[in-house]
Enzyme design. Structure first.
Site, PDB file in Angstrom:
ATOM      1  N   ILE A 112       0.844  -1.195   0.000  1.00 40.50           N
ATOM      2  CA  ILE A 112       0.000   0.000   0.000  1.00 40.50           C
ATOM      3  C   ILE A 112       0.878   1.242   0.000  1.00 40.50           C
ATOM      4  O   ILE A 112       1.843   1.326   0.761  1.00 40.50           O
ATOM      5  CB  ILE A 112      -0.910   0.025   1.247  1.00 40.50           C
ATOM      6  N   CYS A 113       0.527   2.199  -0.850  1.00 41.01           N
ATOM      7  CA  CYS A 113       1.245   3.460  -0.856  1.00 41.01           C
ATOM      8  C   CYS A 113       0.385   4.494  -0.156  1.00 41.01           C
ATOM      9  O   CYS A 113      -0.561   5.039  -0.730  1.00 41.01           O
ATOM     10  CB  CYS A 113       1.527   3.888  -2.298  1.00 41.01           C
ATOM     11  N   VAL A 114       0.693   4.710   1.128  1.00 42.30           N
ATOM     12  CA  VAL A 114      -0.042   5.720   1.881  1.00 42.30           C
ATOM     13  C   VAL A 114       0.978   6.447   2.764  1.00 42.30           C
ATOM     14  O   VAL A 114       1.834   5.811   3.392  1.00 42.30           O
ATOM     15  CB  VAL A 114      -1.222   5.092   2.664  1.00 42.30           C
TER      16      VAL A 114
END
Lengths: 150, 519
Positions: free
Chosen positions: A85-87
């Site tokens: 996840i890219c957060v």
């Protein structure tokens, strides 16, 4: 430190559960490994899907961020095929020790509701998301139906 | 671990604060005055070595945590709270640990110089007044008090204070232990090794299991006792018998297992016999009724004999059917007829026992039958037991018949085998002679061909008969096979082959040659 804080957070999560999210240690002997489910938000193409997530904490938690990933395949500009996840919240350089698991989970739900094409992990999906919203919606729904329906 | 690291840091803090504030303290030097909270909220002094291991942040609070009094890093009530210039407050240990990993406020990521952290005295007091459980709660201490007083409790009141230590004391590997035998002292870890070889330790003779009553210090065993030990002389025998014993024990165990397996089978057989007996009784009663009915009309002898014949027939049928519905009985029968290969001895024994029992029964039946015949020559089937015995004797008769048949079969097979053997010997001899003839023929032809060839190539001097075939083999591919025969066969074959005349056929000779090599 990590164990006590996780215990405290777990107690807090059990007392004030998040909407559409269930999470907890995968087994009682290892509180550093959590598993959970996120129900697809109703205002998103992921509606009706159940997405499994996997959270791995380190012994230096909360000073280092946990590793969170989706174990259910999902069509999303910020989530790759491996489930990474890219957060911003979870990035090593942006992580704050004061951030708690419930904040992370809430951020994930928000990410499902509002993908962030500005900072994509899957550039092709982000492009479709920006240029052809209908196609994105359709594909995301297809993926949800195929992979995230129980 | 991060937690212990923070505790140590705390302790050094404690020491320095104690040194600095000892003059102001009116009471015990180990308890920090409340006014000195700036340095130390909980007096886990260095004298309480066990308590020094407790993480002050690990205390359990009576009230559930209020978020306003919570450190955002450890999610517990503040312990020794400090504020950063950005205004955020954390436990001192938490913020220091966080700054080690990454310089920045855990909440707003503003850069923080550890020297700029300052204590929040009011908050510290509030948190110190919170009720906590004694850290020995799990051991049984139900004491609760304000957090500031827990150090005092642990030092003066808690009866469980030494429990952990006392438990550990029994097994601590570093503690010095005196050997009870040789009075030497060493660490427990070493002692455990030492005790295995301590020369003063009283040990029994190595052959004590065979009955040697000697006991004495270890160093006496080798030096004094072993040469004298009466058991040492027969040690070989003792060990042999021990191993035999063990083998027997194992076998016994094995047999016991088999016996257990067989028991239900025997029971089953018994049940079946009981069932048959019952059904026979029923039939016998019917027969009796019929016989009684027919006796009125006819003379008793003939009829009863006839019924007996029918009865026997029926019994015979029943016997024939039995093996089909019960494979176990079938197996027993097959043992009686021919010995079964690959069956355990125990099983065989069991079966043999069963069959001898059966035989005894049948002998009794026969005797009863004969006595019955002797009495009147006529048997009235009224008694079920008698009928059953009759059945058994019939059984026995058929078995013996089958045995004779089997023996006959075996002898027939033997005879047949002999006949086949003699026949095959004869045929073999014939083949041998035929082969010799063929060989002769081939040699003769070979010779003739050579002759012919020599005549064709060297019309001058005639070659000697029986020259090596290899000399011309290269030019005569058709004869290659026959080379195997070798020149040694030439002289013997020549004489005999004269009687058998025939045109030279290289193909045939080739074939024969090949056959020759094969055989």
């Amino acid at each position: 430190m990590a164990l006590r804080r996780l215990q405290a957070e777990l107690t807090d999560l059990n007392r004030n559960p998040l909407e559409n999210v269930s999470v907890g240690p995968s087994d009682d002997s290892n509180i550093l490994h959590w598993k959970g489910h996120i129900l697809g938000p109703s205002n998103s193409p992921y509606k009706g899907g159940i997405f499994k997530i996997d959270i791995q904490f380190n012994t230096d938690y909360p000073f280092k961020p946990p590793k969170v990933k989706f174990t259910t395949k999902i069509y999303h500009p910020n989530i790759d095929e491996e489930g990474a996840i890219c957060v911003a919240l979870l990035k090593n350089d942006q992580w704050k020790p004061a951030t708690r698991v419930n904040q992370v989970l809430r951020a994930l739900v928000t990410l499902l509701e509002q993908p962030n094409p500005e900072d994509p992990l899957m550039t092709d999906i982000a492009e479709i998301y920006v240029t052809d919203q209908a196609k994105f919606q359709k594909t995301a729904k297809d993926y949800t139906k195929r992979y995230a329906s129980s | 671990m991060a937690a212990t690291g923070s505790v140590y840091r705390n302790n050094s803090n404690i020491d320095s604060s104690n040194n600095g504030s000892s003059n102001n303290n009116s009471g015990s030097s180990n308890t920090t005055n409340y006014n000195e909270t700036k340095d130390l909220p909980i007096s886990f002094s260095a004298t309480l070595t066990e308590e020094a291991l407790y993480d002050p942040r690990g205390l359990q609070y009576v009230e559930p945590t209020q978020t306003s009094l919570q450190c955002s890093v450890c999610c517990e009530y503040f312990t020794e709270p400090v504020s950063a210039p950005c205004g955020h407050t954390f436990c001192r240990a938490c913020i220091l640990q966080a700054l080690e990993v990454r310089n920045g406020c855990p909440l707003c990521r503003t850069k923080i110089d550890p020297a700029m952290l300052y204590e929040v005295i009011a908050l510290s007091r509030i948190c110190d007044e919170l009720l906590v459980y004694c850290p020995h709660k799990e051991l049984g201490c139900n004491h609760t008090c304000q957090r500031i007083q827990i150090g005092q409790h642990l030092k003066d009141d808690c009866v469980y204070i030494g429990t952990l230590c006392r438990e550990h004391h029994k097994t601590c590997p570093a503690e010095s232990v005196t050997c009870p035998h040789c009075e030497t002292t060493r660490a427990r870890l070493r002692h455990l090794e030492h005790i295995k070889t301590c020369p003063q330790q009283i040990i029994p003779c190595t052959l004590s299991e065979f009955g040697c009553p000697w006991k004495g210090p270890r160093f006496d065993l080798e030096a004094i006792h072993i040469p004298q030990c009466p058991y040492e002389a027969i040690r070989g025998f003792l060990e042999l018998s021990k191993s035999k014993m063990e083998a027997l024990e194992q076998e016994n165990q094995h047999l016991r297992g088999i016996f257990h397996d067989l028991r239900p089978q025997v029971q089953q057989l018994r049940d079946q016999v009981g069932q048959i007996q019952e059904s026979l009784q029923l039939i016998a009663e019917q027969e009796q009724e019929q016989a009684a009915g027919s006796n009125i009309n006819n003379s008793g002898g003939g009829i009863s004999f006839g019924t007996l014949g029918g009865f026997m027939d029926m019994n015979y049928h029943q016997y024939q059917h039995r093996p089909q519905f019960s494979p176990r009985i079938d197996r027993r029968e097959s043992y009686d007829l021919v010995s079964v290969n690959g069956v355990d001895n125990e099983m065989e024994m069991e079966r043999q026992r069963a069959s001898t029992m059966n035989r005894n029964n049948s002998i009794g039946a026969e005797s009863m039958m004969s006595s019955g015949a002797g009495a009147g020559g006529v048997m009235t089937p009224g008694n079920a037991a008698e009928a059953h015995e009759l059945l058994i004797s019939e059984n026995e008769r058929i078995r013996s018949e089958i045995e004779t048949l089997t023996a006959g079969l075996a002898s027939l097979e033997l005879k047949q085998n002999m006949a086949i053997m003699t026949e095959s010997m004869r045929i073999q001899e014939e083949v041998q002679s035929l082969r010799a003839v063929c060989h002769g023929l081939r040699m003769q032809m070979h010779y003739l061909l050579l002759e012919q060839q020599n005549l064709r190539h060297h019309p001058g001097p005639p070659p000697p008969p029986g020259s090596p075939a290899g000399a011309v083999g290269g030019n005569q591919p058709g004869l290659k096979g026959s080379v195997n025969g070798g020149p040694s066969g030439d002289s013997t074959a020549n004489g005999r082959s004269l009687s058998v005349s025939g045109p030279p056929r290289p193909r045939l000779s080739d074939g024969l040659g090949r056959q020759d090599t094969k055989l």
